[in-house]
Design a protein around this motif. Structure first.
Motif, PDB file in Angstrom:
ATOM      1  N   ARG A  89     -65.346   9.618  -3.348  1.00  0.00           N
ATOM      2  CA  ARG A  89     -65.477  10.774  -4.238  1.00  0.00           C
ATOM      3  C   ARG A  89     -66.433  11.803  -3.648  1.00  0.00           C
ATOM      4  NH1 ARG A  89     -65.206   7.373  -9.834  1.00  0.00           N
ATOM      5  NH2 ARG A  89     -62.932   7.396  -9.984  1.00  0.00           N
ATOM      6  N   GLN A  90     -67.499  11.322  -3.003  1.00  0.00           N
ATOM      7  CA  GLN A  90     -68.446  12.235  -2.347  1.00  0.00           C
ATOM      8  C   GLN A  90     -67.745  12.990  -1.214  1.00  0.00           C
ATOM      9  OE1 GLN A  90     -72.444  12.545  -2.576  1.00  0.00           O
ATOM     10  NE2 GLN A  90     -71.258  14.373  -2.135  1.00  0.00           N
ATOM     11  N   ILE A  91     -67.005  12.274  -0.396  1.00  0.00           N
ATOM     12  CA  ILE A  91     -66.275  12.897   0.717  1.00  0.00           C
ATOM     13  C   ILE A  91     -65.293  13.926   0.180  1.00  0.00           C
ATOM     14  CG2 ILE A  91     -64.566  12.481   2.532  1.00  0.00           C
ATOM     15  CD1 ILE A  91     -65.961   9.719   2.956  1.00  0.00           C
ATOM     16  N   ARG A  92     -64.544  13.548  -0.822  1.00  0.00           N
ATOM     17  CA  ARG A  92     -63.507  14.419  -1.395  1.00  0.00           C
ATOM     18  C   ARG A  92     -64.117  15.695  -1.983  1.00  0.00           C
ATOM     19  NH1 ARG A  92     -58.058  12.831  -3.022  1.00  0.00           N
ATOM     20  NH2 ARG A  92     -57.140  14.778  -3.658  1.00  0.00           N
ATOM     21  N   THR A  93     -65.215  15.542  -2.713  1.00  0.00           N
ATOM     22  CA  THR A  93     -65.879  16.702  -3.310  1.00  0.00           C
ATOM     23  C   THR A  93     -66.356  17.667  -2.228  1.00  0.00           C
ATOM     24  OG1 THR A  93     -66.584  15.439  -5.240  1.00  0.00           O
ATOM     25  CG2 THR A  93     -67.837  17.434  -4.740  1.00  0.00           C
ATOM     26  N   LEU A  94     -66.985  17.123  -1.199  1.00  0.00           N
ATOM     27  CA  LEU A  94     -67.469  17.974  -0.118  1.00  0.00           C
ATOM     28  C   LEU A  94     -66.321  18.663   0.608  1.00  0.00           C
ATOM     29  CD1 LEU A  94     -70.286  15.652   1.216  1.00  0.00           C
ATOM     30  CD2 LEU A  94     -70.598  17.843   0.049  1.00  0.00           C
ATOM     31  N   GLN A  95     -65.236  17.945   0.841  1.00  0.00           N
ATOM     32  CA  GLN A  95     -64.087  18.556   1.505  1.00  0.00           C
ATOM     33  C   GLN A  95     -63.476  19.651   0.630  1.00  0.00           C
ATOM     34  OE1 GLN A  95     -61.799  15.039   2.825  1.00  0.00           O
ATOM     35  NE2 GLN A  95     -62.195  15.830   4.880  1.00  0.00           N
ATOM     36  N   ASP A  96     -63.465  19.440  -0.694  1.00  0.00           N
ATOM     37  CA  ASP A  96     -62.969  20.475  -1.597  1.00  0.00           C
ATOM     38  C   ASP A  96     -63.823  21.744  -1.507  1.00  0.00           C
ATOM     39  OD1 ASP A  96     -60.934  18.814  -2.454  1.00  0.00           O
ATOM     40  OD2 ASP A  96     -61.897  18.315  -4.373  1.00  0.00           O
ATOM     41  N   PHE A  97     -65.109  21.578  -1.171  1.00  0.00           N
ATOM     42  CA  PHE A  97     -66.018  22.716  -1.019  1.00  0.00           C
ATOM     43  C   PHE A  97     -65.929  23.334   0.371  1.00  0.00           C
ATOM     44  CE2 PHE A  97     -69.158  20.773  -4.289  1.00  0.00           C
ATOM     45  CZ  PHE A  97     -68.408  21.273  -5.336  1.00  0.00           C
ATOM     46  N   GLY A  98     -65.094  22.780   1.243  1.00  0.00           N
ATOM     47  CA  GLY A  98     -64.913  23.346   2.566  1.00  0.00           C
ATOM     48  C   GLY A  98     -65.702  22.663   3.668  1.00  0.00           C
ATOM     49  N   PHE A  99     -66.315  21.530   3.380  1.00  0.00           N
ATOM     50  CA  PHE A  99     -67.045  20.794   4.404  1.00  0.00           C
ATOM     51  C   PHE A  99     -66.058  20.035   5.272  1.00  0.00           C
ATOM     52  CE2 PHE A  99     -70.240  21.677   1.349  1.00  0.00           C
ATOM     53  CZ  PHE A  99     -71.483  21.543   1.947  1.00  0.00           C
ATOM     54  N   GLY A 100     -66.314  20.009   6.562  1.00  0.00           N
ATOM     55  CA  GLY A 100     -65.504  19.218   7.469  1.00  0.00           C
ATOM     56  C   GLY A 100     -65.828  17.743   7.296  1.00  0.00           C
ATOM     57  N   LEU A 101     -64.927  16.897   7.744  1.00  0.00           N
ATOM     58  CA  LEU A 101     -65.111  15.465   7.573  1.00  0.00           C
ATOM     59  C   LEU A 101     -66.408  14.986   8.211  1.00  0.00           C
ATOM     60  CD1 LEU A 101     -63.913  12.913   6.376  1.00  0.00           C
ATOM     61  CD2 LEU A 101     -62.647  12.581   8.507  1.00  0.00           C
ATOM     62  N   GLU A 102     -66.713  15.477   9.385  1.00  0.00           N
ATOM     63  CA  GLU A 102     -67.937  15.029  10.057  1.00  0.00           C
ATOM     64  C   GLU A 102     -69.186  15.503   9.305  1.00  0.00           C
ATOM     65  OE1 GLU A 102     -69.754  12.549  12.431  1.00  0.00           O
ATOM     66  OE2 GLU A 102     -67.581  12.746  12.356  1.00  0.00           O
ATOM     67  N   GLU A 103     -69.075  16.635   8.609  1.00  0.00           N
ATOM     68  CA  GLU A 103     -70.212  17.123   7.830  1.00  0.00           C
ATOM     69  C   GLU A 103     -70.519  16.221   6.637  1.00  0.00           C
ATOM     70  OE1 GLU A 103     -70.324  21.912   8.142  1.00  0.00           O
ATOM     71  OE2 GLU A 103     -68.490  21.082   7.264  1.00  0.00           O
ATOM     72  N   THR A 104     -69.579  15.380   6.236  1.00  0.00           N
ATOM     73  CA  THR A 104     -69.807  14.490   5.097  1.00  0.00           C
ATOM     74  C   THR A 104     -70.621  13.251   5.492  1.00  0.00           C
ATOM     75  OG1 THR A 104     -67.783  13.159   5.354  1.00  0.00           O
ATOM     76  CG2 THR A 104     -67.606  15.201   4.068  1.00  0.00           C
ATOM     77  N   ARG A 105     -70.718  12.988   6.772  1.00  0.00           N
ATOM     78  CA  ARG A 105     -71.373  11.757   7.245  1.00  0.00           C
ATOM     79  C   ARG A 105     -72.789  11.564   6.693  1.00  0.00           C
ATOM     80  NH1 ARG A 105     -69.708   8.258  10.721  1.00  0.00           N
ATOM     81  NH2 ARG A 105     -68.126   9.657  11.545  1.00  0.00           N
ATOM     82  N   PRO A 106     -73.672  12.573   6.727  1.00  0.00           N
ATOM     83  CA  PRO A 106     -75.019  12.343   6.190  1.00  0.00           C
ATOM     84  C   PRO A 106     -75.019  11.959   4.702  1.00  0.00           C
ATOM     85  CG  PRO A 106     -74.989  14.318   7.520  1.00  0.00           C
ATOM     86  CD  PRO A 106     -73.564  13.892   7.358  1.00  0.00           C
ATOM     87  N   PHE A 107     -74.079  12.491   3.952  1.00  0.00           N
ATOM     88  CA  PHE A 107     -73.988  12.175   2.529  1.00  0.00           C
ATOM     89  C   PHE A 107     -73.548  10.718   2.340  1.00  0.00           C
ATOM     90  CE2 PHE A 107     -73.485  16.681   3.067  1.00  0.00           C
ATOM     91  CZ  PHE A 107     -74.208  17.240   2.039  1.00  0.00           C
TER      92      PHE A 107
END
Length: 142
Positions: free
Chosen positions: A47-65
């Protein structure tokens, strides 16, 4: 839960989950017969990954979260690395907003120029809204 159930609950596909696993963002545990198993914490990660991607974050940008959640924090954005990603994304968005504002200003100028030119033509033709249309073949439109 197994991969199909996790995919359904997360609103994604098993293929996506396998991809996240290959990228190290999702870790599956294996049963004795080799099936992948997941728990509620994995659903939270997705859900964290999906939310960030919906906001325009790239997959690699989700790693710290994701790493923040794995470290036991209740929210993926409570770690310094996550906050830094937010800051970078805001800087990126501010730059894009600046670029879009400049383009908008140019389009506004072009519209004003085009409307002014239309008004001059209309005044010259004595017709409100512009001169009568002329056929490309040289004749006037009916």
């Amino acid at each position: 839960m197994r991969i199909g159930e996790l995919a359904a609950r997360a609103g994604t596909t098993t293929r996506t989950l396998r991809y996240y696993e290959s990228r190290g963002l999702l870790s599956a545990r294996r049963t004795g017969n080799g099936y992948r198993t997941y728990d509620e914490s994995d659903l939270l990660l997705l859900r964290q990954i999906r939310t960030l991607q919906d906001f325009g974050f790239g997959l690699e940008e989700t790693r710290p979260f994701v790493e923040c959640l794995r470290a036991g924090h209740p929210e993926g954005d409570s770690c310094p690395a996550s906050l830094q990603v937010y800051r970078r994304k805001l800087d990126e968005l501010d730059a894009l907003i600046g670029e879009l504002s400049a383009v908008r200003a140019k389009v506004g100028e072009q519209l004003a120029r085009a409307e002014s030119a239309r008004d001059v033509l209309a005044a010259d033709a004595g017709v409100p809204g512009g001169p009568e249309p002329v056929c490309e073949l040289g004749g006037e439109q009916p």
